[in-house]
Scaffold this active site. Structure first.
Site, PDB file in Angstrom:
ATOM      1  CB  ILE A   1      -0.947   0.018   1.226  1.00 23.51           C
ATOM      2  CG1 ILE A   1      -1.876   1.246   1.204  1.00 23.51           C
ATOM      3  CG2 ILE A   1      -0.190  -0.041   2.541  1.00 23.51           C
ATOM      4  CD1 ILE A   1      -2.958   1.212   2.296  1.00 23.51           C
ATOM      5  CB  SER A   2       1.008   4.252  -2.082  1.00 20.73           C
ATOM      6  OG  SER A   2       1.060   3.550  -3.294  1.00 20.73           O
ATOM      7  CD  GLN A   3       6.091   7.729   2.077  1.00 19.20           C
ATOM      8  OE1 GLN A   3       6.451   7.626   0.903  1.00 19.20           O
ATOM      9  NE2 GLN A   3       6.776   8.375   2.974  1.00 19.20           N
TER      10      GLN A   3
END
Ligand code: SAH
Length: 304
Positions: free
Chosen positions: A153-155
């Protein structure tokens, strides 16, 4: 389209699955996504660094060290065995979750994301619902986290940054995301743009995103299973395109599916990557701008 963020939950009427033809299966990818800027921030603030692409497990500044009160999943605080679950206090949990999310957004703003609509969207989306229960305590740390299948999951910072760069204060009608993953960035985009399309090449992740998004009911988001390198010609042209995975170059099909005046933001590179902003200025003319360094999982062809 309005700058006002939509509030979740929203009615879900159209999370669709328009499957494309299966293509050869490629091996799994193994580079978790982080932003180098986040590492610098962590170092500055003396928190555990996000080393070797591994998500930090240390609480971020201002974050509770324990998981109590964080509304990971409705009903049961993380870390409390089911047999000792206290009577549910969903209201309080929701309030704590909201406060922790606001703290996350404040850190994203400190790192330089200024667009209020983007910050409000990050505040509106319950990120803890997009990670597995055991990782929910880390959901509001500004770090990427594993979501299975060697993907992340992207930051939050990089999600905010990319959307800000793509938007540049403009109203966005139609946006395409390549790399749905768990669906988090797609949900944030749905607060910003009128219509959002997102493509994922790994079938179980496409299914995961659908499951994660269903309770949030996002009517202006459509999920597709397929190879995002081919774009989505049936929905083109797009005002904005965001790639959540890094290729050696931006696929030609995506440049062609950008509206004139539209902006595409993509990580480009292999070991050393940078964010690239591409603006389509005329039918056959695109302008490129190199932005900051970043670290994303690789863009892969075909479907799995
Ligand atoms: N947007 C996600 C990030 C997911 S990580 C979030 O909100 O957290 C990047 C995703 O891109 C992975 O799930 C990976 O499978 C996907 N991906 C890589 N190459 C792709 C391609 N050609 N088409 C569609 N998805 C792709």
């Amino acid at each position: 389209m309005t700058d006002k963020p939509r509030n979740f939950p929203l009615p879900l009427s159209s999370v669709t699955d328009k499957g494309q033809k299966k293509q050869p299966v490629f091996g799994p990818v193994a580079t978790p996504q982080t932003a180098t800027r986040n590492a610098a921030y962590n170092a500055l603030h003396n928190t555990a660094p996000n080393t070797a692409g591994k998500p930090t497990h240390a609480p971020a500044p201002g974050m509770p060290a324990s998981t109590h009160g964080l509304n990971a999943r409705p009903g049961r605080p993380v870390g409390v065995p089911p047999e000792r679950v206290p009577p549910a206090a969903p209201r309080q949990d929701a309030l704590v979750s909201g406060a922790v999310r606001r703290a996350m957004v404040a850190r994203v703003a400190q790192q330089g994301v200024r667009d209020r609509a983007v910050l409000s969207a990050l505040e509106a989306v319950p990120r803890h619902l997009f990670v597995e229960e055991g990782l929910a305590p880390q959901a509001y740390i500004d770090a990427s986290l594993p979501i299975g299948h060697h993907q992340t999951i992207s930051q939050p910072y990089i999600v905010g940054r990319m959307i800000e760069v793509m938007r540049q204060g403009a109203t966005l009608q139609r946006v395409l995301e390549i790399g749905t993953g768990c669906g988090y960035q797609a949900a944030v985009l749905a607060c910003i743009a009128q219509d959002v399309y997102s493509i994922e090449r790994i079938k179980p992740l496409h299914e995961l995103a659908k499951a994660n998004l269903r309770p949030l009911r996002v009517p202006n988001l459509r999920l597709h299973y397929g190879d995002g390198m081919l774009g989505l010609p049936q929905a083109a042209p797009f005002d904005g395109i965001i790639l959540a995975a890094a290729g050696l170059e931006v696929p030609r099909a995506l440049l062609e599916q950008l509206a004139i005046g539209g902006r595409l933001v993509a990580p480009v590179g292999e070991r050393s990557q940078h964010l690239e902003l591409v603006t389509r200025v005329a039918k056959s003319e695109w302008q490129r701008q190199m932005l900051e360094d970043c670290h994303f999982v690789p863009l892969r062809p075909g479907t799995v």
